[in-house]
Design a protein around this motif. Structure first.
Motif, PDB file in Angstrom:
ATOM      1  N   THR A  18       0.863  -1.144  -0.099  1.00  0.00           N
ATOM      2  CA  THR A  18      -0.075  -0.106   0.057  1.00  0.00           C
ATOM      3  C   THR A  18       0.804   1.204   0.015  1.00  0.00           C
ATOM      4  OG1 THR A  18      -0.181   0.007   2.313  1.00  0.00           O
ATOM      5  CG2 THR A  18      -1.786  -1.134   1.282  1.00  0.00           C
ATOM      6  N   PRO A  23      -5.121   3.300   0.150  1.00  0.00           N
ATOM      7  CA  PRO A  23      -5.777   2.823   1.457  1.00  0.00           C
ATOM      8  C   PRO A  23      -5.790   1.559   1.552  1.00  0.00           C
ATOM      9  CG  PRO A  23      -7.414   3.352  -0.243  1.00  0.00           C
ATOM     10  CD  PRO A  23      -6.021   3.887  -0.715  1.00  0.00           C
ATOM     11  N   PHE A  25      -7.297  -1.276   1.485  1.00  0.00           N
ATOM     12  CA  PHE A  25      -8.239  -2.114   0.985  1.00  0.00           C
ATOM     13  C   PHE A  25      -7.456  -3.133  -0.086  1.00  0.00           C
ATOM     14  CE2 PHE A  25      -8.130   1.287  -1.798  1.00  0.00           C
ATOM     15  CZ  PHE A  25      -8.133   0.712  -3.082  1.00  0.00           C
ATOM     16  N   LYS A 236     -19.850   9.782  -1.663  1.00  0.00           N
ATOM     17  CA  LYS A 236     -20.172   8.833  -0.328  1.00  0.00           C
ATOM     18  C   LYS A 236     -21.480   8.819   0.062  1.00  0.00           C
ATOM     19  CE  LYS A 236     -16.427   7.381   2.653  1.00  0.00           C
ATOM     20  NZ  LYS A 236     -15.399   7.544   3.743  1.00  0.00           N
ATOM     21  N   ILE A 247     -16.177   0.002  -1.523  1.00  0.00           N
ATOM     22  CA  ILE A 247     -15.123  -0.534  -1.079  1.00  0.00           C
ATOM     23  C   ILE A 247     -14.249   0.531  -0.510  1.00  0.00           C
ATOM     24  CG2 ILE A 247     -13.046  -2.180  -1.042  1.00  0.00           C
ATOM     25  CD1 ILE A 247     -14.772  -3.823  -2.985  1.00  0.00           C
ATOM     26  N   SER A 248     -13.875   1.543  -1.323  1.00  0.00           N
ATOM     27  CA  SER A 248     -12.946   2.743  -0.976  1.00  0.00           C
ATOM     28  C   SER A 248     -13.287   3.829  -2.009  1.00  0.00           C
ATOM     29  CB  SER A 248     -11.665   2.125  -1.080  1.00  0.00           C
ATOM     30  OG  SER A 248     -10.925   3.294  -1.120  1.00  0.00           O
ATOM     31  N   ILE A 249     -13.050   4.838  -1.369  1.00  0.00           N
ATOM     32  CA  ILE A 249     -13.266   6.218  -2.285  1.00  0.00           C
ATOM     33  C   ILE A 249     -12.053   7.182  -1.775  1.00  0.00           C
ATOM     34  CG2 ILE A 249     -15.135   6.996  -0.621  1.00  0.00           C
ATOM     35  CD1 ILE A 249     -16.021   8.626  -3.112  1.00  0.00           C
ATOM     36  N   HIS A 250     -11.255   7.359  -2.585  1.00  0.00           N
ATOM     37  CA  HIS A 250     -10.194   8.400  -2.459  1.00  0.00           C
ATOM     38  C   HIS A 250      -9.757   9.207  -3.458  1.00  0.00           C
ATOM     39  CE1 HIS A 250      -8.598   4.756  -3.957  1.00  0.00           C
ATOM     40  NE2 HIS A 250      -7.358   5.415  -4.019  1.00  0.00           N
ATOM     41  N   GLU A 343     -12.107  -4.009  -7.203  1.00  0.00           N
ATOM     42  CA  GLU A 343     -10.931  -3.988  -6.533  1.00  0.00           C
ATOM     43  C   GLU A 343      -9.792  -5.135  -7.502  1.00  0.00           C
ATOM     44  OE1 GLU A 343     -11.896  -6.048  -2.831  1.00  0.00           O
ATOM     45  OE2 GLU A 343     -10.073  -5.557  -2.098  1.00  0.00           O
ATOM     46  N   HIS A 346      -8.475  -2.719  -9.836  1.00  0.00           N
ATOM     47  CA  HIS A 346      -7.537  -1.888  -9.298  1.00  0.00           C
ATOM     48  C   HIS A 346      -6.032  -2.450  -9.072  1.00  0.00           C
ATOM     49  CE1 HIS A 346      -6.060   1.335  -7.133  1.00  0.00           C
ATOM     50  NE2 HIS A 346      -5.639   0.573  -5.984  1.00  0.00           N
TER      51      HIS A 346
END
Ligand code: MN
Length: 502
Positions: A18, A23, A25, A236, A247-250, A343, A346
């Motif tokens: 990471t 993040p 995940f 969000k 799952i993730s937002i960034h 994911e 990603h």
């Protein structure tokens, strides 16, 4: 300074990279079996072999292979790759040989280390020739992609410790990283490695532009990063209202070098305000359906800019990249780029080819990670891609012709003692090699050394052999007997022609 414990910890936890930025995940949900005792043994072996050596920075040499191995452990590679990475500089720089490695760690590990050592043989004599040689080798070595991955991790660490080297070497290493390593990483879909290689090399290759980027452009990116936090909150909430699982937002900021490349284009002309993806908002969702649903919700709230919606899920990029992209007039009319993906997509975008091991393994439980003869899904495709790409780059008609004849099954790559790479058909002999280098050398060839040992002229050469031709200038031309064993048409016709000359 990295420690052995750091590596062991990553392996025990099966932790993935990471880098403290993305993040948490990005866990490779892989339960790989590591033989930690064997890995400790490999570390001790390497530490002993390098014990009297120091890096240019003054650190003990072992810190280098250890850091390289940590990078690969973070990518989630398996036991043989981990062991080979620890040992990767042993045969080249110490009194221990490949034979010692094979004896202690087996043939699979020694094959990987051999591959790395061979890539190291290639000498630098002018960028153009060197680049061609290195690309050829990468393609031939791509048979076992793990060798390329070790080489990439090796290069990453060398770039990180570049400051300790003399200026000329810094420039050369940085330049070849930009021109050779990064494009290969990109072609293999390894976005993370590509971006890191480029940003590490950037200040050494274009110092003035780098200063300009960090003083003038970077602050703009950073302030955008801050303002995007508010957008993240809004998105969000909106997605959760519509029952989309996230799952993730960034926010992801564009890498400095790739931004610099973009700014140099005439359309942008150095004006960063014209670039919409300085910062992008990245959304990771569980499945493909959710990707399209999320995009729909975003478009419902904010109007997309025409021509900026890109569906790389239906139409992946040639390197396998998949995602939905869209640029919208976001909250308060501010332009925001979105990237929506699962994911798995990603993983693929960050680690490319390295991610395949992971997914292949989860789908086939009993398939041992990193097992010998392990083949990648769609292996043929990406090797073909790499070859096609190589064609574009080299643009050498003669070479192309030889390359299209099924490179990987019928061709071998061998070295001259100077480190030039010569490609020949399988089972070609030193005489074929001699004629390939020069007709005069072929005509006057009287003996040969293969990997530093005297060999007969009809020896079948193997991938990676170093071939030296001994010539005798008093020799009266070639022997007709050679026709019985040469493999290349060129050698045959030259032998026939020369026989009449002498
Ligand atoms: Mn190394």
């Amino acid at each position: 300074m990295p420690k052995l414990e750091d590596l062991l910890k990553i392996l025990k936890e099966n932790r993935s990279a990471t880098n403290g930025k993305a993040p948490a995940f990005v866990y490779l949900r892989r339960k790989s079996e590591y033989d930690l005792d064997m890995i400790k043994l490999a570390y001790d072996f390497a530490a002993e072999a390098h014990k009297n050596q120091k890096r240019k920075s003054g650190e003990p040499y072992i810190t280098h292979p250890l850091q390289v191995t940590i990078t690969l452990a973070e990518m989630g590679l398996g036991q043989p790759t981990i062991v080979a990475a620890l040992l990767h500089d042993v045969p080249e720089d110490t009194s221990y040989s490949l034979v010692d490695i094979e004896k202690n760690f087996g043939s699979e590990v020694s094959k990987l280390v051999t591959g790395i050592t061979k890539l190291g043989i290639i000498k630098y004599r002018g960028m153009e020739k060197y680049a061609e040689n290195l690309r050829k080798m990468f393609v031939s070595m791509a048979q076992d992609i793990r060798i390329v991955l070790i080489k990439m991790a090796d290069r990453l660490h060398n770039l990180k410790t570049l400051a300790a080297l003399p200026k000329e070497k810094q420039e050369r290493i940085a330049k070849e990283s930009l021109e050779i390593y990064a494009p290969i990483a990109n072609r293999l879909g390894m976005g993370q490695v590509k971006g890191e290689l480029e940003d590490l090399a950037f200040p050494y290759v274009y110092p003035d532009d780098y200063k300009w980027m960090t003083s003038k452009i970077l602050p703009k990116i950073e302030s955008k990063m801050e303002s995007i936090q508010k957008v993240i909150k809004v998105v969000k909430k909106e997605l959760s209202n519509e029952k989309i699982k996230v799952i993730s937002i960034h926010g992801r900021q564009k890498r400095l070098y790739s931004l610099y490349q973009k700014l140099k284009k005439p359309h942008y002309d150095g004006d960063a305000s014209k670039i919409y993806d300085l910062v992008a908002l990245r959304i990771i969702v569980p499945d493909i359906g959710s990707c399209y649903q999320a995009l729909g919700i975003i478009h419902k709230d904010w109007q997309p800019l025409p021509g900026r919606v890109k569906d790389y899920i239906s139409h992946p990029k040639p390197n396998g990249y998949r995602s939905l992209h869209s640029t919208v007039f976001g909250p308060k009319g501010k332009i925001v780029e979105f990237q929506i993906r699962t994911e798995e997509m990603h993983q693929q975008a960050e680690y490319g080819i390295a991610a395949h091991w992971h997914y292949k393994e989860t789908s086939k439980k009993n398939q041992k990670l990193d097992a010998p003869g392990y083949t990648l899904p769609k292996k043929q495709n990406w090797i073909q891609d790499l070859v096609n790409w190589q064609k574009d780059v080299i643009d050498n008609q003669q070479y192309l012709k030889s390359l299209t004849i099924d490179v990987f099954h019928n061709r071998i790559f061998v070295f001259t003692p100077n480190g030039d790479v010569i490609d020949l058909p399988e089972d070609a002999t030193p005489v074929d090699f001699a004629y390939h280098v020069h007709s005069w050398i072929g005509d006057h060839c009287s003996g040969t050394k293969v990997n530093n040992r005297i060999a007969t002229l009809d020896t079948a050469l193997k991938n990676g052999d170093v071939v030296e031709i001994i010539t005798d200038k008093n020799r009266k031309g070639p022997s007709r007997d050679w026709l019985k064993f040469v493999k290349t048409g060129a050698a045959k016709s030259k032998i026939k022609n020369s026989a009449q000359k002498y």
